[in-house]
Every structure is written in structure tokens, then in C-alpha cells.
Motif scaffolding. Structure first.
Motif, mmCIF file in Angstrom:
data_model
loop_
_atom_site.group_PDB
_atom_site.id
_atom_site.type_symbol
_atom_site.label_atom_id
_atom_site.label_comp_id
_atom_site.label_asym_id
_atom_site.label_seq_id
_atom_site.Cartn_x
_atom_site.Cartn_y
_atom_site.Cartn_z
ATOM 1 N N ASP A 139 1.248 -1.237 -0.264
ATOM 2 C CA ASP A 139 -0.011 0.095 -0.121
ATOM 3 C C ASP A 139 0.932 1.039 0.463
ATOM 4 O OD1 ASP A 139 -2.023 0.974 -0.397
ATOM 5 O OD2 ASP A 139 -2.682 1.277 2.371
ATOM 6 N N LEU A 140 2.242 1.345 -1.044
ATOM 7 C CA LEU A 140 2.520 2.680 -0.816
ATOM 8 C C LEU A 140 2.019 3.690 -1.939
ATOM 9 C CD1 LEU A 140 6.071 3.247 -0.333
ATOM 10 C CD2 LEU A 140 6.094 2.118 -2.381
ATOM 11 N N SER A 141 2.382 4.476 -0.512
ATOM 12 C CA SER A 141 1.657 5.704 -1.446
ATOM 13 C C SER A 141 3.242 6.917 -1.303
ATOM 14 C CB SER A 141 0.871 6.695 -1.272
ATOM 15 O OG SER A 141 -0.651 5.084 -1.018
ATOM 16 N N VAL A 142 3.501 7.364 -2.365
ATOM 17 C CA VAL A 142 4.020 8.596 -2.594
ATOM 18 C C VAL A 142 4.011 9.773 -3.039
ATOM 19 C CG1 VAL A 142 7.040 8.657 -2.858
ATOM 20 C CG2 VAL A 142 5.989 6.931 -2.422
ATOM 21 N N ALA A 143 4.255 10.877 -2.935
ATOM 22 C CA ALA A 143 3.410 12.436 -3.452
ATOM 23 C C ALA A 143 5.057 13.362 -3.933
ATOM 24 C CB ALA A 143 2.437 13.234 -2.742
ATOM 25 N N TYR A 144 4.633 14.279 -4.607
ATOM 26 C CA TYR A 144 5.813 15.271 -4.597
ATOM 27 C C TYR A 144 4.859 16.589 -4.829
ATOM 28 C CZ TYR A 144 9.226 12.396 -6.214
ATOM 29 O OH TYR A 144 9.851 11.155 -7.029
ATOM 30 N N GLY A 145 4.761 17.171 -3.265
ATOM 31 C CA GLY A 145 3.567 18.009 -3.133
ATOM 32 C C GLY A 145 2.469 18.067 -3.587
ATOM 33 N N ALA A 146 1.896 18.437 -4.447
ATOM 34 C CA ALA A 146 0.637 17.819 -4.506
ATOM 35 C C ALA A 146 -0.137 16.466 -5.443
ATOM 36 C CB ALA A 146 -0.948 18.940 -4.873
ATOM 37 N N VAL A 147 1.398 16.140 -5.912
ATOM 38 C CA VAL A 147 0.888 15.322 -6.717
ATOM 39 C C VAL A 147 1.574 14.012 -6.577
ATOM 40 C CG1 VAL A 147 2.066 14.516 -9.341
ATOM 41 C CG2 VAL A 147 1.991 17.035 -8.795
ATOM 42 N N ARG A 148 0.332 13.033 -6.427
ATOM 43 C CA ARG A 148 0.605 12.122 -5.686
ATOM 44 C C ARG A 148 1.503 10.465 -7.196
ATOM 45 N NH1 ARG A 148 -3.420 8.574 -1.629
ATOM 46 N NH2 ARG A 148 -2.956 10.178 -0.959
ATOM 47 N N ALA A 149 2.275 10.236 -7.197
ATOM 48 C CA ALA A 149 3.158 9.453 -8.238
ATOM 49 C C ALA A 149 3.189 8.064 -7.956
ATOM 50 C CB ALA A 149 4.351 10.251 -7.475
ATOM 51 N N LEU A 150 2.654 7.883 -6.739
ATOM 52 C CA LEU A 150 3.073 6.204 -7.045
ATOM 53 C C LEU A 150 1.199 6.134 -5.502
ATOM 54 C CD1 LEU A 150 6.238 4.860 -5.847
ATOM 55 C CD2 LEU A 150 4.695 4.146 -7.689
ATOM 56 N N ASP A 151 0.712 5.289 -5.580
ATOM 57 C CA ASP A 151 -0.941 5.256 -4.831
ATOM 58 C C ASP A 151 -1.487 3.921 -4.728
ATOM 59 O OD1 ASP A 151 -3.232 5.770 -3.890
ATOM 60 O OD2 ASP A 151 -4.205 6.831 -6.051
ATOM 61 N N GLY A 152 -0.832 3.819 -3.479
ATOM 62 C CA GLY A 152 -2.162 2.337 -2.640
ATOM 63 C C GLY A 152 -0.521 0.431 -3.836
ATOM 64 N N VAL A 153 0.191 1.189 -4.090
ATOM 65 C CA VAL A 153 0.719 -0.009 -4.688
ATOM 66 C C VAL A 153 1.502 -1.360 -3.697
ATOM 67 C CG1 VAL A 153 3.113 -0.493 -5.890
ATOM 68 C CG2 VAL A 153 1.976 1.595 -6.645
ATOM 69 N N GLY A 154 0.985 -2.238 -3.934
ATOM 70 C CA GLY A 154 1.938 -3.090 -3.664
ATOM 71 C C GLY A 154 2.578 -4.323 -4.594
ATOM 72 N N ILE A 155 3.767 -4.390 -4.147
ATOM 73 C CA ILE A 155 4.751 -5.548 -5.114
ATOM 74 C C ILE A 155 5.479 -6.625 -3.885
ATOM 75 C CG2 ILE A 155 6.487 -5.671 -6.114
ATOM 76 C CD1 ILE A 155 5.990 -2.920 -7.327
ATOM 77 N N THR A 156 5.529 -8.110 -4.226
ATOM 78 C CA THR A 156 6.558 -8.399 -3.783
ATOM 79 C C THR A 156 7.323 -8.724 -4.755
ATOM 80 O OG1 THR A 156 4.017 -9.592 -2.776
ATOM 81 C CG2 THR A 156 5.967 -10.844 -3.156
ATOM 82 N N VAL A 157 8.629 -9.294 -4.340
ATOM 83 C CA VAL A 157 9.784 -9.607 -4.779
ATOM 84 C C VAL A 157 10.507 -10.978 -4.604
ATOM 85 C CG1 VAL A 157 12.247 -8.832 -6.255
ATOM 86 C CG2 VAL A 157 10.293 -7.447 -5.973
ATOM 87 N N GLU A 158 10.080 -12.087 -5.397
ATOM 88 C CA GLU A 158 10.981 -13.193 -4.649
ATOM 89 C C GLU A 158 12.377 -13.593 -4.318
ATOM 90 O OE1 GLU A 158 8.925 -15.188 -3.447
ATOM 91 O OE2 GLU A 158 7.029 -14.768 -4.424
ATOM 92 N N ARG A 159 12.972 -14.178 -3.401
ATOM 93 C CA ARG A 159 14.167 -14.095 -3.537
ATOM 94 C C ARG A 159 14.898 -14.541 -4.294
ATOM 95 N NH1 ARG A 159 17.489 -14.380 1.271
ATOM 96 N NH2 ARG A 159 15.961 -14.321 2.262
ATOM 97 N N GLY A 160 16.260 -13.848 -5.126
ATOM 98 C CA GLY A 160 16.925 -14.318 -6.091
ATOM 99 C C GLY A 160 16.127 -14.124 -7.516
ATOM 100 N N GLY A 161 15.210 -13.918 -7.822
ATOM 101 C CA GLY A 161 14.542 -13.711 -9.150
ATOM 102 C C GLY A 161 15.260 -12.316 -9.544
ATOM 103 N N ILE A 162 14.350 -11.885 -10.847
ATOM 104 C CA ILE A 162 14.618 -11.332 -11.430
ATOM 105 C C ILE A 162 13.234 -10.246 -11.674
ATOM 106 C CG2 ILE A 162 15.036 -9.836 -13.388
ATOM 107 C CD1 ILE A 162 17.269 -11.655 -13.793
ATOM 108 N N THR A 163 12.255 -8.931 -11.377
ATOM 109 C CA THR A 163 11.412 -8.594 -10.926
ATOM 110 C C THR A 163 11.809 -7.771 -12.021
ATOM 111 O OG1 THR A 163 10.152 -10.053 -9.309
ATOM 112 C CG2 THR A 163 8.986 -7.435 -9.888
ATOM 113 N N ALA A 164 10.320 -6.869 -12.894
ATOM 114 C CA ALA A 164 10.397 -6.423 -14.223
ATOM 115 C C ALA A 164 9.556 -5.158 -13.931
ATOM 116 C CB ALA A 164 10.380 -6.444 -15.377
ATOM 117 N N VAL A 165 9.624 -4.232 -13.807
ATOM 118 C CA VAL A 165 9.087 -3.545 -13.000
ATOM 119 C C VAL A 165 8.782 -1.920 -14.787
ATOM 120 C CG1 VAL A 165 8.129 -0.838 -11.986
ATOM 121 C CG2 VAL A 165 9.115 -2.613 -10.483
ATOM 122 N N LEU A 166 7.113 -2.366 -15.673
ATOM 123 C CA LEU A 166 7.082 -1.117 -16.826
ATOM 124 C C LEU A 166 6.134 -0.390 -16.836
ATOM 125 C CD1 LEU A 166 6.873 -4.849 -18.301
ATOM 126 C CD2 LEU A 166 9.186 -4.111 -17.361
ATOM 127 N N GLY A 167 6.241 0.176 -17.708
ATOM 128 C CA GLY A 167 5.604 1.397 -17.801
ATOM 129 C C GLY A 167 6.053 2.490 -18.730
#
Length: 235
Positions: free
Chosen positions: A6-34
Motif C-alpha cells: 500500500d505504498l503512496s508517495v507524493a511530490y507536493g500535491a501530485v501523487r506519484a504512487l498510489d497504493g502500490v503493492g509489490i512482492t519480489v521473490e528471493r533470487g529472482g528478477i522482477t521487472a517494473v514496466l510502464g
């Protein structure tokens, strides 16, 4: 290994991340795209402590990272290679590498790590005494990754390692990441706009759009989803 809830991050009034949930497994490669502005860089900067979270929780190997200073996060086994690499061009290749392990007290292991980096990146060994300013774009990216690996991290955060590089160099860097995962068990979070390259080596992928997770699946399934690829990944 890495849990983001449930990660939320803002730059002033601009919300850059809104309720993000991510699980990264040990020893794996996880791509974050967009696309640009999706929140990918903000995500990595928040994990490594460079930007504060407004809400949510980040844990790494059972330890809470949210609220910790960047140096404490780095000493806890998290290494971050920012977009563009961030090498210090006035210093030599060798000096840049040694900076990556400056805080580690075991001198013998620091020397061993440097030898390993030169074996992993032979082009750097040939230019070890040259200023980083003399390196090509691909070599600078290799130096940035090598410097991060000098700290022997358990988690490597990579922000757009293929940016501005020729396809052949991009393929080589992706191959090195795949080999590192296989030989060392390194856990990698890979932020990329070059979705095809990232998914070719990743186990799992998350797609961000406007600060939210809009898709998560295995890399193979994301590659096979034509609608998703056309809508969010640009290929």
C-alpha cells in the motif's frame, strides 16, 4: 524477500504512487514496466530511501525500510543504480569501483570484489586507470553496475540500464544480469521502458500506470498478452 504494501508517495500535491503493492521473490528478477511518468523511478528512489513515503510499508529480508536513511538501507544490502548510472567522470574506473565498497571494513574482500568486477566486465579491466569520462555509454553503465555490486548487495535496484544504449550492448547487460542471478542468487528489481528486453530475463513483471499497479503476472504471460502490451508497454 522484498515486500511493498500500500505504498503512496507524493511530490507536493501530485501523487506519484498510489497504493502500490509489490512482492519480489528471493533470487529472482522482477521487472517494473510502464510509460514515462508511471512512477517507476519514484518506486526505486523510495525503496532506497531517497524519497520519503507518504504511506505504506516496505520490508526487505524482514527489516522495515520505510523511514530509514539511504546509507542504512545500503548497508543493509540494497544497492541502487539510478537512471544514467551516475558514475563520477573525473575519477578513474578503479576509483569509481572502490567507492562502491568504501564503507566495508574487510579489505581483503573489497579487493576480491574488485577482481570479480574486472572478470565480469573485461572492458573495465582494460581501462581501470582511465578516467570514467573516457568510457562509452555502455561501459559507463557497466561501471555503475559494477560499483553497486562492490558492496555485495542482496538486492539490486536498476533504473533504465538500457537507456540510450545500442541493442547489442543492451542485450549484453541483460545477459550479465541473468548470469548474476544464476551464479550468485542476486535479487534484482529492474525498471525499464524497454519492456521486451526486461521481460526476456525477468521471472515476473509489474506494470505501472499513473502511479498504480495495473497488471502483474509472469514475464511469459505479460509478453503473450497482446492487449496489455499495446496499451501499456508500447510493443
Amino acid at each position: 524477500m522484498l515486500e511493498i504494501e500500500d505504498l503512496s508517495v507524493a511530490y507536493g500535491a501530485v501523487r506519484a504512487l498510489d497504493g502500490v503493492g509489490i512482492t519480489v521473490e528471493r533470487g529472482g528478477i522482477t521487472a517494473v514496466l510502464g510509460a514515462n511518468g508511471a512512477g517507476k523511478t519514484t518506486l526505486l528512489r523510495t525503496i532506497s530511501g531517497l524519497h520519503p513515503a507518504r504511506g505504506g510499508r516496505i520490508t526487505w529480508d524482514g527489516r522495515k525500510l520505510t523511514g530509514l536513511a539511504p546509507d542504512r538501507i545500503a548497508r543493509g544490502g540494497v544497492a541502487h543504480v539510478p537512471e544514467g548510472g551516475g558514475v563520477i567522470t573525473e575519477l578513474t574506473v578503479d576509483e569509481n569501483l572502490r567507492l562502491g565498497a568504501l564503507w566495508r571494513r574487510d579489505r581483503a574482500d573489497r579487493a576480491a570484489a574488485r577482481t570479480e568486477m574486472y572478470e565480469l566486465f573485461p572492458a573495465l579491466a582494460e581501462r581501470s586507470a582511465k578516467p570514467a569520462s573516457t568510457l562509452s555509454g555502455g561501459e559507463r553503465q557497466m561501471l555503475a553496475i559494477g560499483r553497486a555490486l562492490m558492496s555485495r548487495p542482496g538486492l539490486l535496484l536498476l533504473d533504465e540500464p538500457s537507456l540510450g544504449l545500442a541493442p547489442l550492448i543492451t542485450a549484453r547487460i541483460m545477459g550479465i544480469l541473468r548470469d548474476l542471478r544464476a551464479t550468485t542468487g542476486l535479487t534484482v528489481v529492474l525498471v525499464e521502458q524497454n519492456a521486451h528486453s526486461a521481460l526476456s530475463i525477468a521471472d515476473r513483471g509489474y506494470v505501472l500506470a499513473l502511479g498504480r499497479v495495473v497488471a502483474v503476472d509472469t514475464a511469459a504471460e505479460l509478453l503473450a498478452d497482446d492487449g496489455l502490451r499495446h496499451a501499456y508497454l508500447g510493443f
